[in-house]
Design a protein around this motif. Sequence first.
Motif, mmCIF file in Angstrom:
data_model
loop_
_atom_site.group_PDB
_atom_site.id
_atom_site.type_symbol
_atom_site.label_atom_id
_atom_site.label_comp_id
_atom_site.label_asym_id
_atom_site.label_seq_id
_atom_site.Cartn_x
_atom_site.Cartn_y
_atom_site.Cartn_z
ATOM 1 N N GLU A 434 -5.254 -67.967 9.443
ATOM 2 C CA GLU A 434 -5.530 -68.258 8.027
ATOM 3 C C GLU A 434 -7.025 -68.503 7.793
ATOM 4 O O GLU A 434 -7.611 -69.422 8.371
ATOM 5 C CB GLU A 434 -4.732 -69.497 7.596
ATOM 6 C CG GLU A 434 -4.860 -69.769 6.125
ATOM 7 C CD GLU A 434 -3.973 -70.935 5.654
ATOM 8 O OE1 GLU A 434 -4.206 -71.401 4.538
ATOM 9 O OE2 GLU A 434 -3.080 -71.372 6.405
ATOM 10 N N TYR A 442 -9.369 -64.373 2.435
ATOM 11 C CA TYR A 442 -8.157 -65.162 2.159
ATOM 12 C C TYR A 442 -7.208 -64.386 1.246
ATOM 13 O O TYR A 442 -5.997 -64.363 1.467
ATOM 14 C CB TYR A 442 -8.530 -66.513 1.527
ATOM 15 C CG TYR A 442 -7.322 -67.407 1.316
ATOM 16 C CD1 TYR A 442 -6.813 -68.166 2.369
ATOM 17 C CD2 TYR A 442 -6.659 -67.448 0.091
ATOM 18 C CE1 TYR A 442 -5.676 -68.967 2.203
ATOM 19 C CE2 TYR A 442 -5.526 -68.232 -0.088
ATOM 20 C CZ TYR A 442 -5.051 -68.993 0.975
ATOM 21 O OH TYR A 442 -3.934 -69.774 0.815
ATOM 22 N N GLU A 446 -3.595 -63.318 2.243
ATOM 23 C CA GLU A 446 -2.441 -63.781 1.459
ATOM 24 C C GLU A 446 -1.505 -62.609 1.140
ATOM 25 O O GLU A 446 -0.287 -62.724 1.223
ATOM 26 C CB GLU A 446 -2.935 -64.432 0.169
ATOM 27 C CG GLU A 446 -1.916 -65.391 -0.426
ATOM 28 C CD GLU A 446 -2.523 -66.182 -1.592
ATOM 29 O OE1 GLU A 446 -2.004 -67.266 -1.873
ATOM 30 O OE2 GLU A 446 -3.497 -65.708 -2.210
ATOM 31 N N ASN A 450 2.302 -62.301 2.422
ATOM 32 C CA ASN A 450 3.446 -62.123 1.507
ATOM 33 C C ASN A 450 4.319 -60.948 1.939
ATOM 34 O O ASN A 450 5.542 -60.985 1.813
ATOM 35 C CB ASN A 450 2.960 -61.925 0.067
ATOM 36 C CG ASN A 450 2.429 -63.231 -0.517
ATOM 37 O OD1 ASN A 450 2.790 -64.314 -0.047
ATOM 38 N ND2 ASN A 450 1.552 -63.131 -1.512
#
Length: 496
Positions: A434, A442, A446, A450
Amino acid sequence: MAEAARKLSVAETPLYREAPNNIEAEQALLGAILVNNDAFYRVSDFLKSAHFYEPLHRKIFEVAGELIRMGKMANPVTMKTFLPADEKVGDMTVAHYLARLAAEAVTVINAADYGRAIYDLATRRALITVGEDMVNIAYDAPVDMSPQSQIEDAERRLFELAETGRYDGGFESFSDAIKTAIDMASAAYMRDGHLSGIATGLRDLDSRMGGLQPSDLIVLAGRPGMGKTSLVTNIAFNVAHAYEPAQQADGSFKAANGGVVGFFSLEMSSEQLATRIISEQAEVPSSKIRRGDLTETDFEKLVGCTQMLQKIPLFIDSTGGISIAQLAARARRLKRQRGLDVIVIDYIQLMTGSSKRASENRVQEITEITTGLKALAKELAVPIIALSQLSRQVESREDKRPQLSDLRESGSIEQDADVVIFVYREEYYLKNKEPKPGTDEYIKWEGAMNDARGKAEVIVAKQRHGPTGTVSLAFTGEYTRFSDLAEEHHLPERYE
């Protein structure tokens, strides 16, 4: 007085004992078959020509069986051309002997009783052979054969005899092999989902593999944290939960769907494994179960789930460091006492070899274990799912999807396995990468996260009788549960 008693006992002991047989029963059954061919079908599911004591009777039963299966008539007239004409039975020719058998035939109703008597006597003769071999080997044991390996060999032969009525293995005619293959295809056609093997309960994995095939060694491998044990406990539960017994002609039971599962858990205790399965099925996180942090609803779910789980045929052996010989002996015993359709081993690297040479070299020990597991799968005619670790070289690559070369002590595992499956979860690796919130990285991360969330890949890297490729599954981390992903055409309509 003692001397006289000794002489008497010597005189009474016969020097030669004839092997158990009943020629009259064999003659009566063959006569019944020659008069009415339906008698053959009353005994053909359990009686083979090798069970007859008299060689000529074996030949008569074999020829009669071949003619009847071809839809032809088997009687003294049609059969005499297929039997040696110049052979004599006392002062009779074979043709006369066939006519005499038919003339003195019993009714068809008694055929099964005579057949059972012949079968039982053949089994007793085979038992005598096994017993004689045991005694002879024990007296003159070869240097390289320990008493333990003699016990294992005797146990294996007795198991074969108990299961199939024969202990020799030996050659099988191609026509018998074809019959078995056709029976398997017909069973697949009749079974739910048209699978030739046992369903894992995961739709896409089943369609890729055709279910778990009997006598296959299936190696399931992955790095720690990928969910190997979760996937295998899911499969074990699905198989045991779907179990439906069907009675066979000889009174024994066989699985029509699902199966009896023997789970050798070398890493976790039976309570830990049970907690995992309860958590998966009741949808209560296992961490909550361990801490006792449960709501009333959770507790009701657990109680309901436990009542259902108590009925399923799933047997756990949690002996740590079990040897391949012990595992084989326990699996044979379970098959004999309760039945056995699938064996699960968690995991290969925690097992030990049996021979002295193997214990000196780890690669040789793993070779002995995988060879032994493949031989056991063939002997018991059940699929064995064995978990395996992967080497750490996976972590040093950019693409962390496992490959066959990543199997630890890989040579023999890759060689002996009929199927090699890897479990891979992108989510696990992304979670540890992360970046700082708010950065471009980021946003990118992300999006990838997902896409990967709640998904797992099961990579079929090797399959002897089917295609390789990747199967996508859904993975629910808090319940450690794998399930089918919803198919695209089953999803609700989406409006852009």
